[in-house]
Motif scaffolding. Structure first.
Motif, mmCIF file in Angstrom:
data_model
loop_
_atom_site.group_PDB
_atom_site.id
_atom_site.type_symbol
_atom_site.label_atom_id
_atom_site.label_comp_id
_atom_site.label_asym_id
_atom_site.label_seq_id
_atom_site.Cartn_x
_atom_site.Cartn_y
_atom_site.Cartn_z
ATOM 1 N N ALA A 1 6.528 -45.392 11.030
ATOM 2 C CA ALA A 1 5.133 -45.296 11.456
ATOM 3 C C ALA A 1 4.192 -46.140 10.614
ATOM 4 N N GLY A 2 4.481 -46.308 9.329
ATOM 5 C CA GLY A 2 3.584 -47.062 8.454
ATOM 6 C C GLY A 2 2.320 -46.285 8.145
ATOM 7 N N PRO A 3 1.502 -46.786 7.220
ATOM 8 C CA PRO A 3 0.283 -46.069 6.828
ATOM 9 C C PRO A 3 -0.720 -45.873 7.960
ATOM 10 N N ASN A 4 -0.728 -46.783 8.954
ATOM 11 C CA ASN A 4 -1.709 -46.637 10.027
ATOM 12 C C ASN A 4 -1.170 -45.865 11.231
ATOM 13 N N GLY A 5 0.075 -45.433 11.180
ATOM 14 C CA GLY A 5 0.660 -44.698 12.295
ATOM 15 C C GLY A 5 1.205 -45.596 13.390
ATOM 16 N N LEU A 6 1.080 -46.918 13.217
ATOM 17 C CA LEU A 6 1.521 -47.866 14.246
ATOM 18 C C LEU A 6 2.608 -48.813 13.751
ATOM 19 N N GLY A 7 3.104 -48.581 12.543
ATOM 20 C CA GLY A 7 4.119 -49.475 11.992
ATOM 21 C C GLY A 7 3.540 -50.603 11.165
ATOM 22 N N GLY A 8 2.365 -50.400 10.627
ATOM 23 C CA GLY A 8 1.734 -51.439 9.825
ATOM 24 C C GLY A 8 0.606 -50.897 8.991
ATOM 25 N N VAL A 9 -0.423 -51.731 8.796
ATOM 26 C CA VAL A 9 -1.547 -51.384 7.925
ATOM 27 C C VAL A 9 -2.860 -51.701 8.628
ATOM 28 N N THR A 10 -3.853 -50.827 8.437
ATOM 29 C CA THR A 10 -5.214 -51.049 8.922
ATOM 30 C C THR A 10 -6.147 -50.910 7.733
ATOM 31 N N VAL A 11 -6.974 -51.935 7.496
ATOM 32 C CA VAL A 11 -7.919 -51.885 6.384
ATOM 33 C C VAL A 11 -9.321 -52.240 6.874
ATOM 34 N N ASN A 12 -10.297 -51.521 6.336
ATOM 35 C CA ASN A 12 -11.711 -51.775 6.644
ATOM 36 C C ASN A 12 -12.343 -52.434 5.430
ATOM 37 N N GLY A 13 -13.330 -53.265 5.685
ATOM 38 C CA GLY A 13 -14.023 -53.909 4.579
ATOM 39 C C GLY A 13 -15.372 -54.432 5.002
ATOM 40 N N LYS A 14 -16.093 -54.941 4.038
ATOM 41 C CA LYS A 14 -17.412 -55.541 4.259
ATOM 42 C C LYS A 14 -17.268 -57.057 4.207
#
Length: 183
Positions: A97-110
């Motif tokens: 699943a990965g950290p984002n639940g989709l098998g990868g990573v999702t990151v937010n930023g400015k």
């Protein structure tokens, strides 16, 4: 007489339906001209969205640091900018699943240092920094003239794990991405 009229009406209806069902045949040149017009409109929409800072690059290909390539789903692999906020998400078709639940990573930023320029050939270049809890990276986007196809290179500030995404730039309201859990 009634039978004859009803047969004529049925035959006429079949002919009209057959005529409407036929596709319009375009010559090779007409198809090419039509595709160029469509590409030009999509390019103009993408440039307008970049200027407004409301766009999404939906990627269908990921290129890793040493050139390995993976084809991915464009609605789960994207870079999105909405004003001063940015989201970078990669999701691979793997069983984990990965950290984002989709098998990868999702990151937010400015977003900071948002700089856009166009070279003499008409290729648009956009550079920006994205800083957040899970990301500190430089994003460099290039989009050739006359198309909305684009490439974004994500270069982290604290390591050399460069990642390149290839896809299309769409205005945010036309994008159909699915965002996973953020870090």
């Amino acid at each position: 007489m009634k039978k004859m009229v009803s047969i004529l009406i049925c035959a006429l209806a079949l002919m009209v339906g057959h005529i409407q069902a036929q596709e319009v045949e375009l010559t090779k040149e007409e198809k090419k001209a039509l595709q160029e017009k469509i590409d030009s409109i999509q390019h103009a929409e993408a440039v307008e969205a970049i200027n407004a800072k409301k766009f999404t690059l939906e990627a269908d290909q990921v290129v890793f640091k040493y050139g390995q390539t993976a084809y991915v789903t464009s609605n789960t692999n994207f870079v999105s900018v909405d004003g001063e906020d940015a989201v970078v998400q990669v999701a691979f078709n793997i069983p984990a699943a990965g950290p984002n639940g989709l098998g990868g990573v999702t990151v937010n930023g400015k977003v900071s240092s948002y700089e856009m320029r166009t070279d003499k050939r008409g290729t648009l270049y956009l550079s920006m920094n994205v800083m957040g809890v899970g990301i500190s990276a430089r994003l460099d986007i290039s989009m050739p003239k006359g198309t909305n196809n684009a490439t974004v290179t994500i270069t982290p500030n604290f390591n050399s794990n460069r990642l390149t995404l290839n896809g299309v730039i769409l205005p945010a309201f036309k994008s159909s991405v699915f965002k996973g859990r953020s870090i």
